[in-house]
Enzyme design. Sequence first.
Site, PDB file in Angstrom:
ATOM      1  N   GLY A  18       0.683  -0.930   0.073  1.00 31.00           N
ATOM      2  CA  GLY A  18       0.045   0.058   0.063  1.00 31.00           C
ATOM      3  C   GLY A  18       0.653   1.353   0.126  1.00 31.00           C
ATOM      4  N   SER A  19       1.895   1.338   0.543  1.00 34.02           N
ATOM      5  CA  SER A  19       2.816   2.303   0.764  1.00 34.02           C
ATOM      6  C   SER A  19       3.314   2.738  -0.806  1.00 34.02           C
ATOM      7  CB  SER A  19       4.191   2.246   1.422  1.00 34.02           C
ATOM      8  OG  SER A  19       3.718   2.157   2.846  1.00 34.02           O
ATOM      9  N   THR A  48      -6.028   2.965   9.256  1.00 36.10           N
ATOM     10  CA  THR A  48      -5.060   2.196   9.890  1.00 36.10           C
ATOM     11  C   THR A  48      -5.166   1.853  11.342  1.00 36.10           C
ATOM     12  OG1 THR A  48      -3.446   3.232   8.425  1.00 36.10           O
ATOM     13  CG2 THR A  48      -2.605   1.615  10.201  1.00 36.10           C
ATOM     14  N   ASP A  65      -5.102  -3.258  -1.071  1.00 37.47           N
ATOM     15  CA  ASP A  65      -4.065  -4.331  -0.844  1.00 37.47           C
ATOM     16  C   ASP A  65      -4.527  -5.552  -0.739  1.00 37.47           C
ATOM     17  OD1 ASP A  65      -1.980  -2.322  -0.441  1.00 37.47           O
ATOM     18  OD2 ASP A  65      -1.874  -2.692   1.582  1.00 37.47           O
ATOM     19  N   PRO A  66      -4.289  -6.534  -1.682  1.00 39.82           N
ATOM     20  CA  PRO A  66      -4.688  -7.984  -1.389  1.00 39.82           C
ATOM     21  C   PRO A  66      -4.401  -8.329  -0.108  1.00 39.82           C
ATOM     22  CG  PRO A  66      -4.139  -7.298  -3.850  1.00 39.82           C
ATOM     23  CD  PRO A  66      -3.877  -6.096  -2.886  1.00 39.82           C
ATOM     24  N   HIS A  67      -3.210  -7.891   0.184  1.00 35.77           N
ATOM     25  CA  HIS A  67      -2.622  -8.700   1.449  1.00 35.77           C
ATOM     26  C   HIS A  67      -3.289  -8.074   2.590  1.00 35.77           C
ATOM     27  CE1 HIS A  67       0.998  -5.761   1.487  1.00 35.77           C
ATOM     28  NE2 HIS A  67      -0.077  -5.070   2.239  1.00 35.77           N
ATOM     29  N   TYR A  76       2.099   2.416 -27.625  1.00 30.13           N
ATOM     30  CA  TYR A  76       2.005   1.228 -28.439  1.00 30.13           C
ATOM     31  C   TYR A  76       3.282   0.231 -28.489  1.00 30.13           C
ATOM     32  CZ  TYR A  76       5.358   4.645 -30.486  1.00 30.13           C
ATOM     33  OH  TYR A  76       6.222   5.561 -30.655  1.00 30.13           O
ATOM     34  N   SER A 105      11.174  -5.316 -11.461  1.00 29.68           N
ATOM     35  CA  SER A 105      10.996  -6.717 -11.332  1.00 29.68           C
ATOM     36  C   SER A 105      10.021  -7.018 -10.220  1.00 29.68           C
ATOM     37  CB  SER A 105      12.347  -7.410 -11.223  1.00 29.68           C
ATOM     38  OG  SER A 105      13.223  -7.287 -11.992  1.00 29.68           O
TER      39      SER A 105
END
Lengths: 630, 630
Positions: B157-158, B297, B388-390, B419, B439
């Site tokens: 998220g950060s 949070t 966030d999926p986590h 393109y 990556s």
Amino acid sequence: MKYEMPDINLKALFLGVKGENTDLFKELLLKMVDEHVGWRQNYMPQDLPVITPQDKSSKSFQETADHMRSVFNLLSSKLRANSLPWHSAGRFWGHMNSETLMPAIIAYSAAMLWNGNNVAYESSPGTSQMEEEVGHEFAALMSYVKGKSWGHICADGSIANLEGLWYARNMKSLPLAIKEVAPEFVAGKSEWELLNMSTAEILDILDQIPEKMDEIKAHSARSGKNLQKLGKWLIPQTKHYSWLKAADIIGVGLDCVEEIDVDDNYRMDIDKLEAKIREFAAQQIPVLGVVGVIGTTEEGQVDRIDKMVELREKLAKEGIYFYIHVDAAYGGYARAIFLDENNEFIEWEKIDEVYAKHNIFSEPCEWLTKEIYDSFKAMNQAETITIDPHKMGYIPYSAGGIVIKDIRMRDAISYFATYVFEKGADIPALLGAYMLEGSKAGATAAAVWTAHKVLPLNVTGYGKLIGASIEGAYRFYHFLYGKEFKVGDKTIRLYPLTRPDFNMVDYVFNEVGNTDLEKMNKLNHDFFDQASYVKGGLYDNEFITSHTDFAIPDYGNSPLPFVKSLGFSEREWDREGKVTVLRASALSPYAHDKDVFEEYAGEIEKAMQSKLEKIYSEMEANAKVEVAVR
Amino acid sequence: MKYEMPDINLKALFLGVKGENTDLFKELLLKMVDEHVGWRQNYMPQDLPVITPQDKSSKSFQETADHMRSVFNLLSSKLRANSLPWHSAGRFWGHMNSETLMPAIIAYSAAMLWNGNNVAYESSPGTSQMEEEVGHEFAALMSYVKGKSWGHICADGSIANLEGLWYARNMKSLPLAIKEVAPEFVAGKSEWELLNMSTAEILDILDQIPEKMDEIKAHSARSGKNLQKLGKWLIPQTKHYSWLKAADIIGVGLDCVEEIDVDDNYRMDIDKLEAKIREFAAQQIPVLGVVGVIGTTEEGQVDRIDKMVELREKLAKEGIYFYIHVDAAYGGYARAIFLDENNEFIEWEKIDEVYAKHNIFSEPCEWLTKEIYDSFKAMNQAETITIDPHKMGYIPYSAGGIVIKDIRMRDAISYFATYVFEKGADIPALLGAYMLEGSKAGATAAAVWTAHKVLPLNVTGYGKLIGASIEGAYRFYHFLYGKEFKVGDKTIRLYPLTRPDFNMVDYVFNEVGNTDLEKMNKLNHDFFDQASYVKGGLYDNEFITSHTDFAIPDYGNSPLPFVKSLGFSEREWDREGKVTVLRASALSPYAHDKDVFEEYAGEIEKAMQSKLEKIYSEMEANAKVEVAVR
Ligand SMILES: [Mg+2]
């Protein structure tokens, strides 16, 4: 529970080209799953299971399980149909990928069950300790001073490079902030002098005024001020887009980025670096920092970090200072081949002896030169270094890392005072306040930690693996050198780009007698198409490689000597403006073996022959169509 | 191979508190390992294994394997000794962690064997396709227009928030760049007007001049220029350090960050937001953007995004425009509870009916208010959203995500022209040029993709899981409400902080009759120490929670009504300046069940009683020592 490290047999550490170690893989994976489940069961054993036998027998449970099974069939099919066979010991010579370490894979899978988040010590004590250990291991690998340096894991090399630039930017701005907050500590210094203070000098001043640290930080570049004063960020000529992106994100901007030409060996030209720095100095433009690369992305070359450091020492006497960030995302782990079993950098005179003792190479390997040795040795003079476990650490993606020479720099960017540490532990309570990212998988730390425990970062561990990889690269390099193929009445010859500084081999095919550069480029591009997913497919492809273009906007005339050596004229180079090369990261842990390599060499040769024939027959067919159309 | 989605039974999707589904877990994990190994074996079956039976029988192989086994013993011991039992259905009420989805864990472990790197399509076709699909699923979850929006996975998220700020910064700067490069397109506009153009307006202009896009980008904030002109970045009062860090990194700087007070419900006060924006406008200071939070949070509260959007529409008529970034890192997946099986946002009038049909709650749950509904609904008006999926995706760390409303924004930050896509595929060839990171693990995409296939992002899938979590939170909330403990002659009572907007429950213990705020804070801090690794240990701890401080520098007087409701005077609040609260993320997929909850409720009560007794007896002992010393 002490035991001697055995002489490592690399073949026990990978799943294997044909899954030869599936038994060992499953043994350890299931052991870790079972031990995790045992832990769950025995946390408050008085609590009964929540999912009951009746639940499991219910229709909805069965249907949901079957639904999940169907999804896994789909996932398995998609992965098998659309992935690259980089696990092959001799057919994959392309992207920077290969077998990864079985212990790292299993450790990740295992630690994921505990799902620690290393952003906060409180929520991941075990894996946070592992990350701290890994950070110190990275520092030892770089020969940074023990106890005075630090490192941590991050998402990838781009993030590590970004963090390095963030460090450089904030460090460079600190003297201006000191001048505003505690001017007596920089009394008499001009702005030029302030912007040319060394990192050590700056940190020594901050050491004297801890009570003003927060205010000074508030006046530093983090405030948003002075970013345009900090000067130029010098990167290699190739201007990899990730460095442009980094300058964009960090706010110093693309306009501050300047490229330094590379030499014929695709290493930064240190004379040109000096000239450029002096040119800026003459205009009172400071240099924010210089990026040296250990293992360039496209060529695997090694910049002369030693010469860069020498230059800095020389210029320092003239009042010019620049930050050095080493991008060793690719080559960082290779420093392990220079460290003896006590993690001391091996003396040049003794290195052959040590390599013989530890069986680093199976046959004499001509790879190591004094230049490469000196470049690696000098890395410990850089302020920050990027290192990617997911490259030469043979760790699965994503695992990057950054190492900092002086742990005090950590405070220059942190969002809490250093003393926010847990009692006794020298580990930040909230790691997220000391690094660019926030939440992060404890599992990554477990994977890297486990790999480092199995393979220490010196000649007894990773050094062997890196050695195997380099030896494999040299076998491939020698295999390519001057090899010829006959297709009809044509002869096609192979030419490697350079003598590899590391384990990457770039090469081109050219038709003997061809002096048309465009034609050669097309041949190599066609070859890539045949040797990749583009046209060749993945699973039924007998040889896979990758490619890259060296074009004038990125490389200037550095490729010219190579292009000329193939018989092309300078005019031809100017006309075409680029050379397309094929590119092989030689990471396989098996290809160094003479017998293994030779067996595959025959297969590669056949595959190359058949691809070339296909290309030429398609060319001919196209030519006929053109004639017919006319 | 079509089949109907079954009515999901959540109990089939988790490993289980006691490992109840270990059989299913191993079945699928081993299936995926076997199918991977089969794939390795059948890529070029004519190639023989490289690791031979003789290798495996050799001494060095055996010794290396044993060495690895020893390392795994160490790893297992460290993980078991230093991890948190968040898998418990009723004893862990702390950090944002819990059981994660079995399909996600297995998919990650499986895909890791293929080790795709989603930075480049070429090196990860399968998992790149999965990430692209996930991005569009995220966009559908936010009710962004199909085909015109985009999303991708990122480290956390950060990083997603940082990317959101990067988007905002570069978008905001584009009109100034257009003015320099193609002034005719913004003719007659003042700098103030340029800095108050809407995102859509800007993108529409760029659409007309694709040939000038690169030059305009070169003049945008990425150049390093104009960063100080872009105005204020408005964040919630709590000023979470990650937002300060983001402003620092992205170069706009901390000095441009302004906080907006929260109301008694810990939601951003929209009246104060309006006042602040007008205050800046009066000084001709633009607003770069506003951050709304879905699931804060520390409190799990939900900002009134609908009111924020309304305000923007109102101010737009006065020539004031601001970018909206929604930080839904925590609450993003909860939007699934508002989407019907066709992914349409459910009408308010029909919502109970839909919930009844899909068994979202097991009993009537008073959680949903029109305010919360409207806040979630309006999310699709924001330019960018972090998810966030986590967190509420129940995916293991690290998996973050970002969603963008208008896919054209992608070009405003990208490092290649649009393109540069693969033929036919609408997927970037080099994703790294379109996002902050480089990556990245294909395995993360596989994990999220698999979870979304098992649990669609609507009431048939994730909606159920989110509903279970909210219902569990409300059970805990009601359990706490007014509960009393007797310790000696003292009565200690529990007070929840707010009616939860989501699934987080904050609460405090106070001694009945106590009017000393410092004393209450100490009691809650002591309780945390007993209910965490600090003093209570982890594995033998019968109840675990987390804590946070609401202090005046971060919260102003927002906590005052709560503090007063406990009987403390305003003077007492001013004197102590903070309130320490205990904090429970209620993520368990099991605690919504009445029987399960009630069984654990008794255990929690006993554990709380015993911790309080321990605290009071230690207090007494300390008091005696003090007396003796005097
Ligand atoms: Mg505390």
